[in-house]
Design an enzyme around this catalytic site. Structure first.
Site, PDB file in Angstrom:
ATOM      1  CB  THR A 118     -22.537  70.512  40.366  1.00 35.12           C
ATOM      2  OG1 THR A 118     -22.820  71.176  39.144  1.00 35.12           O
ATOM      3  CG2 THR A 118     -23.251  69.159  40.336  1.00 35.12           C
ATOM      4  CG  ASP A 119     -24.614  74.976  38.235  1.00 34.55           C
ATOM      5  OD1 ASP A 119     -24.046  73.929  37.870  1.00 34.55           O
ATOM      6  OD2 ASP A 119     -24.422  76.082  37.690  1.00 34.55           O
ATOM      7  CD  GLU A 120     -23.372  70.180  34.996  1.00 41.37           C
ATOM      8  OE1 GLU A 120     -23.685  69.027  34.668  1.00 41.37           O
ATOM      9  OE2 GLU A 120     -22.392  70.774  34.550  1.00 41.37           O
ATOM     10  CE1 TYR A 145     -19.999  65.728  38.033  1.00 40.27           C
ATOM     11  CE2 TYR A 145     -21.267  67.411  36.883  1.00 40.27           C
ATOM     12  CZ  TYR A 145     -20.433  67.041  37.920  1.00 40.27           C
ATOM     13  OH  TYR A 145     -20.040  67.977  38.854  1.00 40.27           O
ATOM     14  CE  LYS A 149     -21.035  66.305  42.666  1.00 39.34           C
ATOM     15  NZ  LYS A 149     -19.866  66.077  43.582  1.00 39.34           N
ATOM     16  CE  LYS A 184     -14.422  68.897  33.737  1.00 37.21           C
ATOM     17  NZ  LYS A 184     -13.496  68.443  34.702  1.00 37.21           N
ATOM     18  N   GLY A 271     -27.971  66.212  24.747  1.00 35.16           N
ATOM     19  CA  GLY A 271     -28.657  66.598  25.995  1.00 35.16           C
ATOM     20  C   GLY A 271     -28.120  67.872  26.621  1.00 35.16           C
TER      21      GLY A 271
HETATM   22  P1  NAD Z   1     -11.609  67.111  38.934  1.00 41.16           P
HETATM   23  O1  NAD Z   1     -12.058  66.058  37.993  1.00 41.16           O
HETATM   24  O2  NAD Z   1     -10.638  68.134  38.476  1.00 41.16           O
HETATM   25  O3  NAD Z   1     -10.961  66.420  40.225  1.00 41.16           O
HETATM   26  C1  NAD Z   1     -11.520  65.290  40.824  1.00 41.16           C
HETATM   27  C2  NAD Z   1     -10.475  64.675  41.753  1.00 41.16           C
HETATM   28  O4  NAD Z   1     -11.077  63.556  42.405  1.00 41.16           O
HETATM   29  C3  NAD Z   1      -9.235  64.157  41.018  1.00 41.16           C
HETATM   30  O5  NAD Z   1      -8.065  64.524  41.710  1.00 41.16           O
HETATM   31  C4  NAD Z   1      -9.419  62.644  41.024  1.00 41.16           C
HETATM   32  O6  NAD Z   1      -8.192  61.923  41.001  1.00 41.16           O
HETATM   33  C5  NAD Z   1     -10.184  62.449  42.314  1.00 41.16           C
HETATM   34  N1  NAD Z   1     -10.967  61.202  42.317  1.00 41.16           N
HETATM   35  C6  NAD Z   1     -11.801  60.750  41.337  1.00 41.16           C
HETATM   36  N2  NAD Z   1     -12.327  59.562  41.683  1.00 41.16           N
HETATM   37  C7  NAD Z   1     -11.827  59.276  42.919  1.00 41.16           C
HETATM   38  C8  NAD Z   1     -12.013  58.192  43.832  1.00 41.16           C
HETATM   39  N3  NAD Z   1     -12.812  57.149  43.519  1.00 41.16           N
HETATM   40  N4  NAD Z   1     -11.363  58.226  45.008  1.00 41.16           N
HETATM   41  C9  NAD Z   1     -10.538  59.274  45.323  1.00 41.16           C
HETATM   42  N5  NAD Z   1     -10.325  60.301  44.506  1.00 41.16           N
HETATM   43  C10 NAD Z   1     -10.968  60.318  43.326  1.00 41.16           C
HETATM   44  O7  NAD Z   1     -12.940  67.774  39.502  1.00 41.16           O
HETATM   45  P2  NAD Z   1     -13.209  69.284  39.975  1.00 41.16           P
HETATM   46  O8  NAD Z   1     -13.637  70.081  38.815  1.00 41.16           O
HETATM   47  O9  NAD Z   1     -12.093  69.720  40.843  1.00 41.16           O
HETATM   48  O10 NAD Z   1     -14.517  69.038  40.880  1.00 41.16           O
HETATM   49  C11 NAD Z   1     -14.388  68.768  42.274  1.00 41.16           C
HETATM   50  C12 NAD Z   1     -15.770  68.662  42.894  1.00 41.16           C
HETATM   51  O11 NAD Z   1     -16.477  69.880  42.687  1.00 41.16           O
HETATM   52  C13 NAD Z   1     -16.638  67.573  42.261  1.00 41.16           C
HETATM   53  O12 NAD Z   1     -17.398  66.984  43.305  1.00 41.16           O
HETATM   54  C14 NAD Z   1     -17.553  68.326  41.310  1.00 41.16           C
HETATM   55  O13 NAD Z   1     -18.774  67.664  41.137  1.00 41.16           O
HETATM   56  C15 NAD Z   1     -17.731  69.630  42.066  1.00 41.16           C
HETATM   57  N6  NAD Z   1     -18.034  70.821  41.259  1.00 41.16           N
HETATM   58  C16 NAD Z   1     -17.228  71.150  40.188  1.00 41.16           C
HETATM   59  C17 NAD Z   1     -17.492  72.330  39.486  1.00 41.16           C
HETATM   60  C18 NAD Z   1     -16.608  72.743  38.341  1.00 41.16           C
HETATM   61  O14 NAD Z   1     -16.930  73.735  37.664  1.00 41.16           O
HETATM   62  N7  NAD Z   1     -15.492  72.088  38.065  1.00 41.16           N
HETATM   63  C19 NAD Z   1     -18.567  73.148  39.870  1.00 41.16           C
HETATM   64  C20 NAD Z   1     -19.375  72.762  40.950  1.00 41.16           C
HETATM   65  C21 NAD Z   1     -19.081  71.603  41.656  1.00 41.16           C
HETATM   66  O1  DAU Z   2     -22.021  73.785  36.436  1.00 42.29           O
HETATM   67  C1  DAU Z   2     -21.062  73.139  37.205  1.00 42.29           C
HETATM   68  C2  DAU Z   2     -20.388  72.084  36.372  1.00 42.29           C
HETATM   69  O2  DAU Z   2     -19.528  72.779  35.468  1.00 42.29           O
HETATM   70  C3  DAU Z   2     -19.601  71.076  37.193  1.00 42.29           C
HETATM   71  O3  DAU Z   2     -20.483  70.355  37.998  1.00 42.29           O
HETATM   72  C4  DAU Z   2     -18.809  70.133  36.294  1.00 42.29           C
HETATM   73  O4  DAU Z   2     -17.988  69.292  37.067  1.00 42.29           O
HETATM   74  C5  DAU Z   2     -17.943  70.960  35.354  1.00 42.29           C
HETATM   75  O5  DAU Z   2     -17.253  70.127  34.450  1.00 42.29           O
HETATM   76  C6  DAU Z   2     -18.795  71.966  34.589  1.00 42.29           C
HETATM   77  O6  DAU Z   2     -19.700  71.294  33.671  1.00 42.29           O
HETATM   78  P1  DAU Z   2     -19.973  71.835  32.185  1.00 42.29           P
HETATM   79  O7  DAU Z   2     -20.408  70.685  31.381  1.00 42.29           O
HETATM   80  O8  DAU Z   2     -20.822  73.049  32.218  1.00 42.29           O
HETATM   81  O9  DAU Z   2     -18.459  72.320  31.831  1.00 42.29           O
HETATM   82  P2  DAU Z   2     -17.557  72.154  30.528  1.00 42.29           P
HETATM   83  O10 DAU Z   2     -16.299  72.893  30.828  1.00 42.29           O
HETATM   84  O11 DAU Z   2     -17.448  70.755  30.068  1.00 42.29           O
HETATM   85  O12 DAU Z   2     -18.384  72.966  29.425  1.00 42.29           O
HETATM   86  C7  DAU Z   2     -18.803  74.314  29.644  1.00 42.29           C
HETATM   87  C8  DAU Z   2     -19.675  74.727  28.472  1.00 42.29           C
HETATM   88  O13 DAU Z   2     -18.853  74.833  27.293  1.00 42.29           O
HETATM   89  C9  DAU Z   2     -20.758  73.733  28.125  1.00 42.29           C
HETATM   90  O14 DAU Z   2     -21.913  74.446  27.700  1.00 42.29           O
HETATM   91  C10 DAU Z   2     -20.179  72.924  26.965  1.00 42.29           C
HETATM   92  C11 DAU Z   2     -19.311  73.940  26.254  1.00 42.29           C
HETATM   93  N1  DAU Z   2     -18.090  73.436  25.573  1.00 42.29           N
HETATM   94  C12 DAU Z   2     -17.277  72.585  26.263  1.00 42.29           C
HETATM   95  C13 DAU Z   2     -16.093  72.142  25.690  1.00 42.29           C
HETATM   96  C14 DAU Z   2     -15.176  71.178  26.419  1.00 42.29           C
HETATM   97  C15 DAU Z   2     -17.762  73.904  24.309  1.00 42.29           C
HETATM   98  O15 DAU Z   2     -18.498  74.700  23.686  1.00 42.29           O
HETATM   99  N2  DAU Z   2     -16.572  73.487  23.747  1.00 42.29           N
HETATM  100  C16 DAU Z   2     -15.727  72.616  24.375  1.00 42.29           C
HETATM  101  O16 DAU Z   2     -14.671  72.283  23.817  1.00 42.29           O
END
Ligand code: NAD
Ligand code: DAU
Length: 333
Positions: A118-120, A145, A149, A184, A271
């Site tokens: 992730t970019d985070e 988180y 990562k 999310k 944070g």
């Molecule tokens: P998600 O939470 O929707 O899915 C995670 C999956 O992993 C789930 O199906 C869960 O059951 C499984 N899991 C969790 N713990 C486990 C374990 N111990 N063993 C086996 N399976 C397990 O997450 P996502 O948003 O699909 O993210 C997937 C990957 O992409 C993550 O590595 C996350 O850091 C990365 N990522 C997410 C975003 C985003 O915007 N969502 C952006 C950049 C990178």
């Molecule tokens: O940047 C990549 C990351 O993006 C991934 O690594 C993470 O797995 C993914 O969950 C996501 O993280 P964020 O914390 O940026 O996503 P989230 O959807 O939780 O929140 C997006 C933005 O919106 C953040 O600035 C917080 C804000 N937010 C979130 C929620 C749930 C709100 O304003 N209201 C809300 O109800």
């Protein structure tokens, strides 16, 4: 191909993408089916996938599954920042120990690994900072988180350098699209409106996320698997770093026929990172990647498709909605 976390949001979209675009791969999914994993995400293709319910922290199981595959694409993680602030331990366990198990199995059996990150891990930028994150940006994570990562990325980098494993890493920005858990930001607001609840904006809403459609993320991952240089890291982003959270909520309200101000401000995230912005020049110039969701405003078309998906699939999220909102209510969010 072994896909970890293939029942989650991006992993499930990746498995669909793979079967549609790269049918030469036989896919095994390993997923623990935590609250975020849903086997229904793969319902229409379950007969074409070997599905294993299991934990990446189970070292013996990972050794066995990795031995049987050619390439591991590692999505499995605890992924939600707000949850990591309530209870960090599952993040340390899955994101760090789980990744360690995969690395040891990949090293032992000499298999190819692509690690999804992730970019985070880079921390955040000020709103007026002209810089974007590149492959050379130093790590500076803010939350439990993102720090786990970052820890997992460092493990992969160390295993590449010290043991010569055949691995690549990608760091992507915020994804949106179908099958994203309703905790999310974007799906929470869409399902709020569908439930006649006002969308919830943390703090002032001036934070910026560099949104990318999940299919664009996954096309980049396949390109890196095919053509990426072993040992290298690739930034994935679709140049959407000008849309703040307030503007996203207003656009969702507009697309769903509500007044642009039909939302409420709630407690901010402790944070809270201010801005993410990605420079994906390396991926575009060296591997020739282009995102498909690039309409004016960046996300109007992709958001509309996502709204349609949640509207048409209410049985997919309805049962979870009250539980998710009750958890947020405890934090005044
Ligand atoms: P998600 O939470 O929707 O899915 C995670 C999956 O992993 C789930 O199906 C869960 O059951 C499984 N899991 C969790 N713990 C486990 C374990 N111990 N063993 C086996 N399976 C397990 O997450 P996502 O948003 O699909 O993210 C997937 C990957 O992409 C993550 O590595 C996350 O850091 C990365 N990522 C997410 C975003 C985003 O915007 N969502 C952006 C950049 C990178
Ligand atoms: O940047 C990549 C990351 O993006 C991934 O690594 C993470 O797995 C993914 O969950 C996501 O993280 P964020 O914390 O940026 O996503 P989230 O959807 O939780 O929140 C997006 C933005 O919106 C953040 O600035 C917080 C804000 N937010 C979130 C929620 C749930 C709100 O304003 N209201 C809300 O109800």
């Amino acid at each position: 191909m072994l896909v970890t976390g293939g029942a989650g949001f991006i992993g499930a979209n990746f498995v669909h993408y793979t079967l549609n675009h790269k049918p030469e791969f036989e896919v095994t999914v390993i997923d623990k089916l935590t609250y975020a994993g849903n086997p229904d995400n793969l319902k229409s293709i379950l007969d074409r996938v070997n599905f294993v319910t299991g934990d990446i922290c189970d070292r013996e199981l990972m050794d066995k599954l990795v031995a049987e595959t050619d390439i591991v694409v590692h999505f499995a993680a605890e992924s939600h920042n707000d949850n990591s602030l309530r209870n960090p331990w599952p993040f340390v366990e899955t994101n760090i120990i789980g990744t360690y198990n995969i690395l040891e199995a990949v090293r032992k059996h000499d298999k190819r690994l692509h690690h999804i990150s992730t970019d985070e891990v880079f921390g955040d930028l000020e709103l007026d900072d002209p810089n974007r994150f590149t492959e050379e940006t130093p790590y500076n994570p803010s939350s439990p988180y993102s720090s786990t990562k970052a820890g997992s990325d460092h493990l992969v980098r160390a295993w590449i350098r010290s043991f010569g494993i055949k691995a690549t890493i990608s760091n992507c920005s915020n994804n949106y699209g179908p099958y994203q858990h309703i905790e999310k930001f974007i799906p929470r607001q869409i399902t709020n409106i569908l439930s006649d609840i006002k969308p919830k904006l943390y703090g002032t809403g001036e934070q910026v996320r560099d949104w990318i459609h999940v299919d664009d993320h996954n096309s980049a991952v396949h390109l890196i698997i095919e053509k990426g240089k072993l040992g290298d890291t690739y930034i994935i982003g679709a140049d959407n770093d000008h849309v703040n959270n307030k503007a996203v909520i207003e656009l969702i309200c507009e697309l769903m026929g509500k007044g642009a101000d039909w939302y409420e401000h709630v407690n901010d995230r402790p944070g809270h990172d201010m801005r993410y912005a990605m420079n994906s020049t390396k991926l575009r110039t060296e591997l020739g990647w282009q995102p498909q969701y690039t309409d004016q405003g960046g996300m109007r078309e992709g958001l509309q498709a996502t709204i349609d998906w949640y509207s048409e699939n209410d049985e997919w999220w309805q049962a979870e909605k009250a539980k998710v909102e009750a958890k947020y209510a405890e934090q005044g969010q």
